[in-house]
Design a protein around this motif. Structure first.
Motif, PDB file in Angstrom:
ATOM      1  N   VAL A 248       0.833  -1.206   0.000  1.00 32.52           N
ATOM      2  CA  VAL A 248       0.000   0.000   0.000  1.00 32.52           C
ATOM      3  C   VAL A 248       0.867   1.255   0.000  1.00 32.52           C
ATOM      4  O   VAL A 248       0.648   2.178  -0.784  1.00 32.52           O
ATOM      5  N   GLY A 249       1.912   1.247   0.823  1.00 27.35           N
ATOM      6  CA  GLY A 249       2.821   2.384   0.874  1.00 27.35           C
ATOM      7  C   GLY A 249       3.473   2.628  -0.473  1.00 27.35           C
ATOM      8  O   GLY A 249       3.502   3.754  -0.978  1.00 27.35           O
ATOM      9  N   TYR A 250       3.931   1.561  -1.073  1.00 27.28           N
ATOM     10  CA  TYR A 250       4.620   1.666  -2.347  1.00 27.28           C
ATOM     11  C   TYR A 250       3.700   2.216  -3.427  1.00 27.28           C
ATOM     12  O   TYR A 250       4.067   3.114  -4.185  1.00 27.28           O
ATOM     13  N   TYR A 251       2.474   1.707  -3.454  1.00 30.22           N
ATOM     14  CA  TYR A 251       1.562   2.152  -4.506  1.00 30.22           C
ATOM     15  C   TYR A 251       1.028   3.540  -4.261  1.00 30.22           C
ATOM     16  O   TYR A 251       0.693   4.264  -5.188  1.00 30.22           O
ATOM     17  N   PHE A 252       1.008   3.927  -2.990  1.00 30.94           N
ATOM     18  CA  PHE A 252       0.603   5.292  -2.694  1.00 30.94           C
ATOM     19  C   PHE A 252       1.597   6.267  -3.328  1.00 30.94           C
ATOM     20  O   PHE A 252       1.214   7.238  -3.974  1.00 30.94           O
ATOM     21  N   ILE A 253       2.892   5.956  -3.185  1.00 34.47           N
ATOM     22  CA  ILE A 253       3.927   6.799  -3.782  1.00 34.47           C
ATOM     23  C   ILE A 253       3.793   6.808  -5.301  1.00 34.47           C
ATOM     24  O   ILE A 253       3.842   7.845  -5.944  1.00 34.47           O
ATOM     25  N   GLN A 254       3.578   5.600  -5.847  1.00 34.20           N
ATOM     26  CA  GLN A 254       3.475   5.480  -7.306  1.00 34.20           C
ATOM     27  C   GLN A 254       2.315   6.286  -7.871  1.00 34.20           C
ATOM     28  O   GLN A 254       2.469   7.043  -8.815  1.00 34.20           O
ATOM     29  N   THR A 255       1.127   6.102  -7.271  1.00 31.75           N
ATOM     30  CA  THR A 255      -0.045   6.780  -7.824  1.00 31.75           C
ATOM     31  C   THR A 255       0.041   8.274  -7.585  1.00 31.75           C
ATOM     32  O   THR A 255      -0.465   9.058  -8.362  1.00 31.75           O
ATOM     33  N   ASN A 256       0.737   8.670  -6.524  1.00 28.25           N
ATOM     34  CA  ASN A 256       0.942  10.090  -6.280  1.00 28.25           C
ATOM     35  C   ASN A 256       1.715  10.717  -7.435  1.00 28.25           C
ATOM     36  O   ASN A 256       1.375  11.787  -7.922  1.00 28.25           O
ATOM     37  N   ASN A 257       2.734  10.001  -7.884  1.00 27.20           N
ATOM     38  CA  ASN A 257       3.497  10.473  -9.046  1.00 27.20           C
ATOM     39  C   ASN A 257       2.613  10.571 -10.267  1.00 27.20           C
ATOM     40  O   ASN A 257       2.695  11.502 -11.044  1.00 27.20           O
ATOM     41  N   GLN A 258       1.770   9.542 -10.421  1.00 30.51           N
ATOM     42  CA  GLN A 258       0.945   9.501 -11.620  1.00 30.51           C
ATOM     43  C   GLN A 258      -0.088  10.623 -11.630  1.00 30.51           C
ATOM     44  O   GLN A 258      -0.371  11.199 -12.665  1.00 30.51           O
ATOM     45  N   SER A 259      -0.641  10.933 -10.439  1.00 37.35           N
ATOM     46  CA  SER A 259      -1.674  11.967 -10.419  1.00 37.35           C
ATOM     47  C   SER A 259      -1.082  13.321 -10.782  1.00 37.35           C
ATOM     48  O   SER A 259      -1.744  14.178 -11.323  1.00 37.35           O
ATOM     49  N   ARG A 260       0.203  13.501 -10.486  1.00 38.65           N
ATOM     50  CA  ARG A 260       0.866  14.730 -10.921  1.00 38.65           C
ATOM     51  C   ARG A 260       0.858  14.849 -12.429  1.00 38.65           C
ATOM     52  O   ARG A 260       0.571  15.881 -12.984  1.00 38.65           O
ATOM     53  N   LYS A 261       1.198  13.724 -13.051  1.00 39.38           N
ATOM     54  CA  LYS A 261       1.225  13.723 -14.513  1.00 39.38           C
ATOM     55  C   LYS A 261      -0.161  14.031 -15.060  1.00 39.38           C
ATOM     56  O   LYS A 261      -0.327  14.785 -16.002  1.00 39.38           O
ATOM     57  N   ALA A 262      -1.162  13.420 -14.435  1.00 34.78           N
ATOM     58  CA  ALA A 262      -2.535  13.610 -14.891  1.00 34.78           C
ATOM     59  C   ALA A 262      -2.922  15.082 -14.755  1.00 34.78           C
ATOM     60  O   ALA A 262      -3.553  15.658 -15.635  1.00 34.78           O
ATOM     61  N   LYS A 263      -2.469  15.683 -13.669  1.00 34.47           N
ATOM     62  CA  LYS A 263      -2.769  17.084 -13.420  1.00 34.47           C
ATOM     63  C   LYS A 263      -2.198  17.961 -14.534  1.00 34.47           C
ATOM     64  O   LYS A 263      -2.842  18.875 -15.028  1.00 34.47           O
ATOM     65  N   HIS A 264      -0.967  17.630 -14.904  1.00 34.19           N
ATOM     66  CA  HIS A 264      -0.306  18.369 -15.958  1.00 34.19           C
ATOM     67  C   HIS A 264      -1.082  18.275 -17.258  1.00 34.19           C
ATOM     68  O   HIS A 264      -1.294  19.255 -17.961  1.00 34.19           O
TER      69      HIS A 264
ATOM     70  N   LYS B  89      -9.156  -0.936 -12.533  1.00 35.75           N
ATOM     71  CA  LYS B  89      -8.199  -1.999 -12.833  1.00 35.75           C
ATOM     72  C   LYS B  89      -6.919  -1.899 -12.035  1.00 35.75           C
ATOM     73  O   LYS B  89      -6.309  -2.902 -11.725  1.00 35.75           O
ATOM     74  N   GLN B  90      -6.513  -0.666 -11.678  1.00 39.84           N
ATOM     75  CA  GLN B  90      -5.282  -0.557 -10.881  1.00 39.84           C
ATOM     76  C   GLN B  90      -5.449  -1.253  -9.529  1.00 39.84           C
ATOM     77  O   GLN B  90      -4.542  -1.909  -9.048  1.00 39.84           O
ATOM     78  N   LEU B  91      -6.641  -1.107  -8.966  1.00 38.81           N
ATOM     79  CA  LEU B  91      -6.906  -1.743  -7.677  1.00 38.81           C
ATOM     80  C   LEU B  91      -6.918  -3.260  -7.817  1.00 38.81           C
ATOM     81  O   LEU B  91      -6.294  -3.982  -7.026  1.00 38.81           O
ATOM     82  N   TRP B  92      -7.605  -3.750  -8.841  1.00 37.49           N
ATOM     83  CA  TRP B  92      -7.637  -5.198  -9.091  1.00 37.49           C
ATOM     84  C   TRP B  92      -6.237  -5.743  -9.284  1.00 37.49           C
ATOM     85  O   TRP B  92      -5.877  -6.804  -8.773  1.00 37.49           O
ATOM     86  N   LEU B  93      -5.468  -4.984 -10.034  1.00 35.91           N
ATOM     87  CA  LEU B  93      -4.110  -5.419 -10.327  1.00 35.91           C
ATOM     88  C   LEU B  93      -3.299  -5.525  -9.032  1.00 35.91           C
ATOM     89  O   LEU B  93      -2.553  -6.468  -8.827  1.00 35.91           O
ATOM     90  N   LEU B  94      -3.493  -4.555  -8.179  1.00 33.76           N
ATOM     91  CA  LEU B  94      -2.834  -4.551  -6.884  1.00 33.76           C
ATOM     92  C   LEU B  94      -3.165  -5.827  -6.122  1.00 33.76           C
ATOM     93  O   LEU B  94      -2.299  -6.454  -5.510  1.00 33.76           O
ATOM     94  N   LEU B  95      -4.430  -6.217  -6.227  1.00 28.49           N
ATOM     95  CA  LEU B  95      -4.865  -7.427  -5.533  1.00 28.49           C
ATOM     96  C   LEU B  95      -4.243  -8.680  -6.138  1.00 28.49           C
ATOM     97  O   LEU B  95      -4.029  -9.668  -5.457  1.00 28.49           O
TER      98      LEU B  95
END
Lengths: 279, 274, 363
Positions: A248-264, B89-95
């Motif tokens: 969860v921690g790892y993916y939180f960091i990852q998606t945080n990066n991605q949301s920045r890109k999306a914002k841009h 899908k990102q959530l499913w993938l995580l699972l």
């Protein structure tokens, strides 16, 4: 269309149940009052209590974490230097050969790595134990660090380095202020992957550890061969929570990066839209 | 500047390349030419090729790996494909990825309980009046557990290749008059082949060498190349013979990598990419 | 009155056997807006990189304020660059990007803050200090790149196709801003572009490049009105280029007819090329003009019609007209003597300038 959609969902649900059932089974019985993984006989925490009172087990957990931490740290340093070396190698023949060599340990089966390291240590008369396990973990973690850092280095444009020089930086300043901060995410991923590699490993450790030193995987194997021991179930409950937190921690960091890109991206689009409306 | 710093970067990394990549491979090949008493000999290879047991064991191991890979693919391809069309899908993938972070041995250990005489499966069957079956220590249990462990490593590369697939191509195919089945057969399957190959590579090679599962789940009924190597190195201490089988395994690995193409998605790296 | 800051003397650059710069001689004076204009591969960016210090020239000297700087590394040169892809540091926010060069120079903290604020104000990005680069649009990133360079107060700012990644509208806006910025700062801009309209609009002086050579240099008006050769005439603006020859001074023959012209100083009967700009051609009824053509196609361009017509010899004529023509109609084209520009074949820039001076002085 509608019904087909539902079938596919049913399929996915079945696959997920299949994937999680064994893990849940394991954890459920960690709360069972019995001594076997059959017939749930009442709720208890006693296996957890036993686990936390088991000094041998706690020592093994500490050793395992120590090996994981040290090996991933050293592997990250060597791997990052390796990636920089590969990145500055301009001759493609050399570069590709080095990369192929780098990947050998990535695709080799664990048994081969374990057996060949065992021969290697024996040939050099290196005693088996903490040292040999640590060295092996460093060795098989290095290529993953290289593969995590190298793309970041390649992502770095030449013009960015030119810009740093143009703005007055010396070579040292370029490395410390531009290159290093830029590849830091890659270095972190590399470290993280190396850490989990080390925690996960069983086969290599099994070959190169002597009698005196155990890691968690080896210990679980030894106990599992003797049959069911609900303390292991309790251990898996703890490790599941640990893995969950890591992921969860790892993916939180990852998606945080991605949301920045999306914002841009959203910004670019809104700007384009603004242009259309002003015209 | 370039030349000298480059050399400096190469010092620790080059040390690793020489001592932990090249040397071990050379050593295992070298060791395969020595018998149990430390004399140089070709007898290990002679034994391997002339005694039926080793050949049979190899064929068996390859066959098991093939069956494991086949069933893994059978389950994984639709999963990866359907996953692409789910909403979160990102959530499913995580699972899907989460179980790969659980220690392999714990997962194998769980099946000791589930498959045992009075374990989960047999209690379930008991509800229908079916008598308890011997499940543990059978070919079935070995293949099932191995496939269970490998499934995520097959799903991930296939999922990536489905994700990379340009939706426009699917639309184009429909626009040109293909039914959804035809589109699937003629566009989607060929274009996700790279993912399938990567997945096969990520599953087949470990399946040849998973010795702990053969020990814990397969009893000693199933012997793979990995089991044989472990046996020779750690039990009978015949390193020469073990290395010979190791060389066979390395050759098998190269054949598989050759057949499944260059693009190697390394199994653990794959879970990072999503 | 203006002093030369940057000078290239007999500069050659070769990659192996490939020659990318051939005997470049350029003088850049203080406070002007210069443009290196040319198609891709013409060597314009190579010149920029040679001045910035990112590449070594094979032969010749690069001078800065009269001193040879060939061996001075890029980080010690007093010029700064705005890169084509902006080359912003993605791991730093706007403030840190702009402050980068000042921090390298160990400027005091308070000064850094003031100077960065001032630079951001200059590019109209006040208040964007703490934005991440990834949160900015292309146009905003462009401004940060400019601010990052001008904050160091270079005497020369090098701009490598800085507008090429922007869409048409934004590009136009930025052209105005760049011109204004250059005038406000009073520093020299050396701007690289392949867009001739951009070059004409912005520059005090243009160097037209092709094949690693400076083809022509001069003010936009000079270059547009009096292109030195076929390449320049064709590359800058639209033109009709027709082969002909000189009868004598102020008399030229092309398309089988003789015309008055304003060019002189050539040998009698010398083969030449004649340039007629499409906007200088007027359509008249047959018999009233100088060339008879048949209209082939036309495109409506908004403020004018672009008409393609062919004369009896098969030469194509491009005409810009405010009124539409009819397809297939036969019409005459007319033009004045001043509209005819005669170019000699293979004339060097010095000879061209000397010849122009010799007879223009007479008038």
């Amino acid at each position: 269309m509608k019904t087909k959609f539902k079938w596919s969902h049913l399929y996915l649900v079945i696959v997920f149940i299949l994937l999680y059932l064994p893990i849940m089974y394991l954890i459920t019985y960690s709360f069972s009052d019995g001594s076997r993984m059959t017939n749930f006989t009442g709720f208890t925490f006693k296996h957890y209590a036993a686990l936390f009172a088991d000094t041998r087990m706690i020592q093994i957990v500490i050793d395992t974490l120590l090996v994981a931490l040290l090996s991933s740290l050293v592997a990250t340093i060597i791997g990052t230097l390796g990636a920089m070396a590969i990145n500055t190698t301009s001759r493609s023949v050399v570069r590709n050969s080095v990369l192929s060599l780098n990947n050998i340990l990535m695709v080799s089966p664990d048994v081969i790595i374990g057996a060949s390291f065992l021969i290697f240590y024996t040939a050099l008369k290196i005693p088996l134990g903490f040292g040999s396990v640590l060295m092996s973990h460093i060795a098989f973690s290095i290529p993953i660090v290289v593969l995590m850092v190298l793309p970041k280095l390649q992502e770095m444009s030449q013009s960015m380095l030119d810009a740093a020089r143009d703005l007055g930086s010396t070579n040292g300043q370029i490395i410390s202020r531009v290159i290093f901060p830029f590849i830091t995410p890659g270095i972190f991923s590399g470290f993280f992957m190396a850490f989990t590699y080390s925690l996960d490993d069983f086969a290599v450790t099994f070959f190169v550890t002597g009698n005196g030193f155990q890691t968690l995987s080896v210990e679980i194997y030894a106990r599992a061969r003797q049959g069911i021991d609900l303390e292991i179930n309790a251990l898996s409950g703890v490790m599941f929570i640990f893995a969950l937190l890591l992921v969860v921690g790892y993916y939180f960091i990852q998606t945080n990066n991605q949301s920045r890109k999306a914002k841009h991206q959203a910004l670019e689009e809104s700007e384009a839209l603004a242009h259309e409306t002003t015209h | 500047m370039k030349k000298s710093t480059n050399a400096a970067y190469y010092i620790p990394y080059g040390f690793w390349l020489i001592f932990f990549v090249i040397a071990p491979v050379v050593l295992i090949i070298y060791q395969s030419f020595f018998d149990i008493n430390g004399h140089f000999t070709l007898s290990n290879y002679q034994t391997y090729f002339s005694s039926g047991t080793y050949i049979l064991m190899t064929v068996n191991s390859v066959w098991y790996a093939f069956v494991i890979t086949f069933f893994t693919l059978l389950v994984s391809y639709p999963t990866a494909y359907f996953l692409h069309y789910t909403k979160h899908k990102q959530l499913w993938l995580l699972l899907i990825i989460l179980p790969t972070w659980i220690n392999l041995l714990l997962k194998a250990y769980a099946f000791i309980g589930i498959f045992s005489q009075d374990g989960g499966i047999n209690s379930f069957l008991g509800l229908f009046g079916i008598p308890a079956q011997q499940i543990l220590f059978t070919d079935f249990s070995f293949i099932f557990v191995a496939a269970y462990i490998e499934i995520p490593f097959m799903i991930l590369p296939i999922f990536n290749s489905v994700e990379e697939l340009n939706e426009g191509l699917v639309n184009a195919s429909r626009d040109l008059g293909a039914s959804s089945w035809q589109t699937f057969r003629q566009v989607i399957v060929p274009m996700t082949m790279s993912g399938v190959k990567a997945g096969v590579q990520a599953v087949f090679i470990p399946s040849l060498s998973l010795f702990m599962i053969t020990r814990l789940i397969g009893g000693n009924r199933v012997i793979t190349l990995g089991t044989a190597i472990e046996e020779h190195f750690l039990t009978t201490m015949n390193w020469g013979m073990g290395s010979t089988i190791g060389v066979v395994l390395i050759v098998a690995m190269f054949i598989i990598m050759f057949l499944t193409g260059e693009r190697n998605h390394h199994r653990k790296e794959a879970r990072h990419e999503n | 009155m203006s002093e030369v800051i940057v000078e290239l003397k007999h500069v050659n650059k070769m990659y192996g056997q490939t020659v990318v710069l051939k005997d470049i001689n350029i003088e850049i004076e203080q406070g002007k807006f210069y443009t290196l204009l040319g198609p891709s591969g013409s060597g314009k960016t190579t010149i920029l990189r040679a001045i910035a210090g990112f590449l070594d020239v094979t032969e010749g000297d690069v001078l800065f304020e009269g001193k040879r700087i060939n061996d001075v590394p890029a980080n010690e040169r007093k010029v700064n660059t705005v890169f084509q892809d902006y080359a912003l540091f993605p791991h730093m926010n706007v403030f840190d990007n702009v402050a980068y060069g000042l921090r390298i120079r160990k400027v005091k903290k308070d000064d850094i803050k003031n100077r960065v604020e001032a630079a951001l104000k200059m590019v109209r990005l006040t208040g964007y200090d703490s934005r991440e680069i990834s949160e900015l649009s292309g146009g905003q990133q462009q401004r940060v790149a400019i601010a990052r360079a001008i904050v160091l107060e270079p005497q020369v700012l090098l701009l490598d196709e800085p507008l090429s990644a922007l869409d048409a509208k934004l590009r136009k806006d930025m052209q105005y801003e760049l011109r204004e910025l250059q005038q406000r700062l009073g520093i020299t801009f050396l701007f690289v572009t392949h867009d001739q309209e951009e070059a004409l609009a912005l520059s005090d002086e243009i160097f037209v490049m092709n094949d690693g050579k400076v083809q022509q240099s001069g003010t936009p008006v000079d270059i547009y009105d009096e292109p030195i050769n076929h390449f320049v005439a064709d590359f800058i603006g639209e033109s009709n280029i027709i082969a002909g020859h000189m009868i004598g001074d102020y008399r030229v023959e092309f398309n089988g007819k003789e015309f008055d012209s304003v060019d002189a100083g050539m040998k009698p009967n010398e083969p030449v090329e004649v340039v007629l700009r499409p906007e200088d051609l007027d359509i008249t009824p047959v018999g009233e003009g100088k060339v008879t053509v048949e209209v082939d196609t036309q495109l409506f361009r908004g403020d004018y019609y672009e008409i393609v017509a062919y004369d009896r010899l098969g030469n194509e004529w491009l005409v810009h007209s405010t009124n539409p023509a009819k397809d297939g109609e036969t019409v005459d084209l007319t033009f004045d003597a001043e509209d005819i520009h005669v170019m000699r074949l293979n004339e060097s820039e010095e000879d061209f300038d000397a010849r122009l001076e010799s007879y223009e002085g007479d008038e």
